[in-house]
Write an enzyme that holds these catalytic residues in place. Structure first.
Site, PDB file in Angstrom:
ATOM      1  N   ASP A  23       0.844  -1.191   0.000  1.00  0.00           N
ATOM      2  CA  ASP A  23       0.000   0.000   0.000  1.00  0.00           C
ATOM      3  C   ASP A  23       0.878   1.240   0.000  1.00  0.00           C
ATOM      4  O   ASP A  23       1.975   1.249   0.561  1.00  0.00           O
ATOM      5  CB  ASP A  23      -0.994  -0.004   1.167  1.00  0.00           C
ATOM      6  CG  ASP A  23      -0.328  -0.060   2.528  1.00  0.00           C
ATOM      7  OD1 ASP A  23       0.081   0.998   3.042  1.00  0.00           O
ATOM      8  OD2 ASP A  23      -0.214  -1.167   3.085  1.00  0.00           O
ATOM      9  N   GLU A 114      -7.290   4.270  12.581  1.00  0.00           N
ATOM     10  CA  GLU A 114      -6.158   4.340  13.498  1.00  0.00           C
ATOM     11  C   GLU A 114      -6.113   5.734  14.091  1.00  0.00           C
ATOM     12  O   GLU A 114      -6.863   6.621  13.688  1.00  0.00           O
ATOM     13  CB  GLU A 114      -4.847   4.009  12.778  1.00  0.00           C
ATOM     14  CG  GLU A 114      -4.551   4.889  11.570  1.00  0.00           C
ATOM     15  CD  GLU A 114      -3.268   4.486  10.860  1.00  0.00           C
ATOM     16  OE1 GLU A 114      -2.208   4.460  11.527  1.00  0.00           O
ATOM     17  OE2 GLU A 114      -3.323   4.203   9.640  1.00  0.00           O
TER      18      GLU A 114
END
Length: 224
Positions: A23, A114
């Site tokens: 990613d 997150e």
């Protein structure tokens, strides 16, 4: 995510099949996508948006490069829970790269959950408020695309911010962040991870991701 796919992926996981991926975001402005493909990578997840005001300036370049190299690709959205509704952020994501089509080459969008910098650890939300926010995003994405977004998280954040909720086990594929030699205990009642982010360093840029299954399973994920 369809029950048949969950079963097939679980069997693939039991057989220890795996597909390399990675990613990236604008922090990796130059990526050799073809070299990554030649080295065995078959998918990439690309940052598209944050909140309702930010679009990643490298998204289009990354998406085009990944497509041209033959990689399965998809976008991700960095969540700002509580800043606006989950549905509003899903709409923003969908309008700026997070769309999906069942072409076998486009992954469902990923919701990155997150903490960030000086923001409160759980963005100021209670565990029940966080679960409701995620559900708002997930349901809107599903309504528009017909698939549920993948949920990216780590065990500590999920436990602290959702109370280790199992509300998404039967709908949303889990992208597990754990930098270790094995995935370890899976949070939230998921029986397994769909993708494991196993390292924050990948040879061709960004983070290393491992799909829990074979290439045929990865293509099924990209086909709905």
């Amino acid at each position: 995510m369809k029950t048949e796919f969950i079963t097939a992926l679980a069997l693939a996981g039991a057989a220890q099949a795996a597909v390399q991926g990675f990613d990236i975001s604008h922090y990796q402005p130059t990526v050799n996508y073809q070299a990554a493909y030649n080295a065995g990578a078959r998918f990439v997840i690309i940052k598209a948006t944050e909140g309702t005001t930010y679009t990643d300036p490298s998204f289009s370049t990354h998406y085009t490069g990944a497509t041209n190299a033959g990689l399965i690709r998809g976008g991700y959205h960095f969540a700002h829970p509580g800043a606006t509704t989950g549905a509003a952020q899903a709409d923003y994501f969908l309008a700026h790269g997070g769309g999906w089509s069942g072409d076998g080459r486009t992954l469902p969008g990923m919701l990155d959950l997150e903490s960030e910098g000086s923001n409160p650890q759980c963005w100021g939300l209670s565990t029940s408020g966080m679960v409701s926010w995620i559900k708002s995003f997930s349901d809107r994405y599903h309504t528009v695309t017909g698939v549920y977004p993948m949920l990216y998280t780590n065990p500590s954040w999920w436990s602290t911010c959702t109370g280790n909720s199992n509300a998404f086990v039967n709908t949303n594929p889990l992208v597990l962040a754990r930098y270790a030699s094995a995935p370890g205990t899976i949070p939230g009642g998921w029986p397994y991870q769909t993708i494991w982010q196993n390292s924050d360093s990948y040879t061709y840029g960004g983070d290393s991701d491992i799909f829990n299954g074979d290439l045929a399973g990865l293509k099924r994920l990209a086909s709905g």
